[in-house]
Design a protein around this motif. Structure first.
Motif, PDB file in Angstrom:
ATOM      1  N   LYS A  79     -71.115 -20.783 -47.827  1.00 14.01           N
ATOM      2  CA  LYS A  79     -71.222 -21.070 -49.261  1.00 14.01           C
ATOM      3  C   LYS A  79     -71.363 -22.582 -49.407  1.00 14.01           C
ATOM      4  O   LYS A  79     -70.580 -23.331 -48.797  1.00 14.01           O
ATOM      5  CB  LYS A  79     -69.977 -20.602 -50.009  1.00 14.01           C
ATOM      6  N   ASP A  80     -72.327 -23.017 -50.179  1.00 15.30           N
ATOM      7  CA  ASP A  80     -72.475 -24.463 -50.345  1.00 15.30           C
ATOM      8  C   ASP A  80     -72.651 -24.807 -51.822  1.00 15.30           C
ATOM      9  O   ASP A  80     -72.589 -23.937 -52.696  1.00 15.30           O
ATOM     10  CB  ASP A  80     -73.624 -25.005 -49.499  1.00 15.30           C
ATOM     11  N   LEU A  96     -70.534 -26.218 -53.656  1.00  7.97           N
ATOM     12  CA  LEU A  96     -69.280 -25.978 -54.350  1.00  7.97           C
ATOM     13  C   LEU A  96     -68.754 -27.304 -54.883  1.00  7.97           C
ATOM     14  O   LEU A  96     -68.634 -28.264 -54.108  1.00  7.97           O
ATOM     15  CB  LEU A  96     -68.260 -25.349 -53.397  1.00  7.97           C
ATOM     16  N   LYS A 115     -68.306 -24.230 -47.445  1.00 10.35           N
ATOM     17  CA  LYS A 115     -67.190 -23.369 -47.052  1.00 10.35           C
ATOM     18  C   LYS A 115     -67.693 -22.215 -46.204  1.00 10.35           C
ATOM     19  O   LYS A 115     -68.711 -21.593 -46.537  1.00 10.35           O
ATOM     20  CB  LYS A 115     -66.495 -22.838 -48.319  1.00 10.35           C
ATOM     21  N   LEU A 161     -62.226 -28.060 -56.736  1.00 13.34           N
ATOM     22  CA  LEU A 161     -62.309 -26.811 -55.979  1.00 13.34           C
ATOM     23  C   LEU A 161     -61.139 -25.887 -56.291  1.00 13.34           C
ATOM     24  O   LEU A 161     -61.308 -24.661 -56.322  1.00 13.34           O
ATOM     25  CB  LEU A 161     -62.386 -27.120 -54.487  1.00 13.34           C
ATOM     26  N   LEU A 182     -62.007 -24.322 -59.613  1.00  7.17           N
ATOM     27  CA  LEU A 182     -63.068 -23.327 -59.474  1.00  7.17           C
ATOM     28  C   LEU A 182     -62.632 -22.076 -58.710  1.00  7.17           C
ATOM     29  O   LEU A 182     -63.415 -21.142 -58.557  1.00  7.17           O
ATOM     30  CB  LEU A 182     -64.268 -23.965 -58.766  1.00  7.17           C
ATOM     31  N   GLU A 242     -61.725 -21.915 -55.473  1.00  9.51           N
ATOM     32  CA  GLU A 242     -62.134 -21.884 -54.073  1.00  9.51           C
ATOM     33  C   GLU A 242     -60.963 -22.002 -53.097  1.00  9.51           C
ATOM     34  O   GLU A 242     -61.135 -21.798 -51.897  1.00  9.51           O
ATOM     35  CB  GLU A 242     -63.178 -22.969 -53.797  1.00  9.51           C
TER      36      GLU A 242
END
Length: 437
Positions: free
Chosen positions: A57-58, A60, A66, A169, A172, A174
């Protein structure tokens, strides 16, 4: 495989792929980028993790990356290994970007090397099924709390809410799937192999002060003006007079820069601005020093008749390192160096948004040698990449295996008795409570 066999398998992989990763570390060191702008750096990390076989996942919080060791939908214990993407401005450094002044005199490129080495070795050694839990590799943006004007613009555009990458993060979600976090930062002026173990660290809030006075000819009609620069000087003197009220045990600090001192030497300064940090090792201490700061700088404006505007923004919370994970990390460091090179550092006098994470879950912020000079200074230099990157990666691997296999003191044992300092909602409410315009 037993625990020691798992560790040896992954460490052998670290040795096999270290040359490739160290070349990337050096490349990132020559191409530093500032917070929330780490497009090239995050692209390299995401590409490397994908080449290792990870689903990534980018983007972010704009640039974060991640990836999880295991792609399982079942909730399992999950430890994050963190690396920071951004650089710091140090225009005096020989490696500074000629336009932005960005450098890696913070050593964050070394952290990214540790992250990549551990991720590569754990994936290619195929030991995931031997672990009772998961590992998340998380390259995070914007640890350095700088370029506030740029970040204000990102906030106005709705791209971020908070100015620290880990704060964003958390907001959000994450970090919602993560149970513990660890990272290794470069240490100042420790050229050989060594590990620093910190127990705590200092937090801060950010202050922006503006004095509005009245312009007039500085020589002919100074009596017609209101000197905003004198207001700032009075405020600085007032906070300096209050330093004796700071508690020694709270490591309180106040420091500032004048970002605008006026328009012309020949005019009474009518618009003067400062940026400042107020630091302490406790949340109550930050709030106490913050109130003293506001009184002092308002008094400066009142003294000369200027209008004073003070804006407070949440900086970073104090660091609270988990003693059990610290102990596990130190025990594994002994496999690579004598006890005297595992240094109990006590209190970290600087600040990091890892402090915020440490209020939400068990976390540590160790440091590694292999550098000379001082962080954020032109004389900072990596002297030994083995000590700065490869050895810390091996220590992290051993620590992860201990925490995620069946043994006394593993992560499940730590979490049984662990109560976070703040829940996620309490944390976000606290950040919002710091904000004043």
């Amino acid at each position: 495989m037993n625990t020691e066999e798992i560790k040896k398998t992954v460490i052998d992989e670290i040795d096999r792929c270290s040359k490739e990763v160290l070349e990337m570390v050096k490349d990132i060191g020559h191409h530093p980028e500032l917070g929330f702008q780490e497009v090239r750096t995050s692209g390299l990390i995401a590409g490397y993790l994908r080449s290792c076989g990870y689903d990534v996942k980018d983007k972010l919080a704009l640039t974060g990356v991640k990836a999880k060791l295991k792609n399982t939908g079942e909730p399992v214990r999950n430890i994050a290994v963190l690396g920071e993407l951004d650089g710091i401005v140090c225009r005096e450094s020989p490696l500074a970007d000629p336009i932005s002044g960005a450098t890696h005199t913070c050593g964050h490129n070394l952290q990214l090397g540790i992250l990549m080495l551990v991720a590569k070795a754990m994936k290619s050694s195929d030991i995931a099924d031997a672990l009772n839990g998961n590992v998340t590799f998380f390259a995070v943006p914007a640890e350095e709390y700088i370029e506030l004007g740029y970040r204000e613009e990102l906030k106005r555009e709705g791209k971020i809410k908070y100015f620290g990458g880990k704060q964003e993060l958390v907001r959000l979600g994450e970090f919602d799937d993560i149970d513990a976090a660890l990272m290794v930062h470069a240490e100042s002026d420790l050229p050989g192999p060594a590990i620093g173990i910190y127990d705590s660290g200092t937090g801060f809030n950010s202050k922006q002060v503006q004095y509005i006075g009245k312009a007039a000819h500085a020589a002919a009609y100074p009596h017609e003006g209101i000197n905003a620069l004198n207001a700032a000087i009075s405020g600085i003197n007032a906070i300096n007079a209050m330093r004796e009220t700071f508690k020694d045990e709270e490591h309180s600090r106040v420091h500032f820069i004048i970002t605008k001192g006026g328009e012309s030497v020949n005019s009474v300064p009518a618009d003067v601005r400062l940026e400042a940090y107020v630091r302490s090792s406790t949340i109550d201490g930050i709030q106490d020093v913050s109130r003293k700061f506001d009184r002092a700088f308002k008094a400066g404006g009142d003294a000369v008749g200027a209008t004073t505007h003070i804006k407070t923004l949440p900086g970073y919370l104090p660091l609270v390192c988990n003693p059990d994970i610290n102990g596990c990390f130190a025990a594994n460091a002994r496999q690579f160096m004598p006890e005297k090179q595992i240094i109990r550092m006590g209190h970290f006098k600087a600040s990091t948004d890892m402090g915020d994470i440490s209020h939400l879950m068990p976390a540590i912020h160790a440091t590694a040698g292999g550098t000379k000079g001082f962080l954020h200074a032109a004389n900072f230099e990596v002297t030994d990449y083995e000590s700065a990157v490869v050895i810390p990666a091996k220590i992290i691997v051993r620590t992860l295996v201990d925490l995620l296999t069946e043994r006394p003191g593993n992560l499940s044992d730590i979490l049984k008795d662990y109560k976070p300092v703040l829940s996620k909602n309490e944390y976000l409410d606290l950040l919002n409570s710091f904000i004043s315009e």
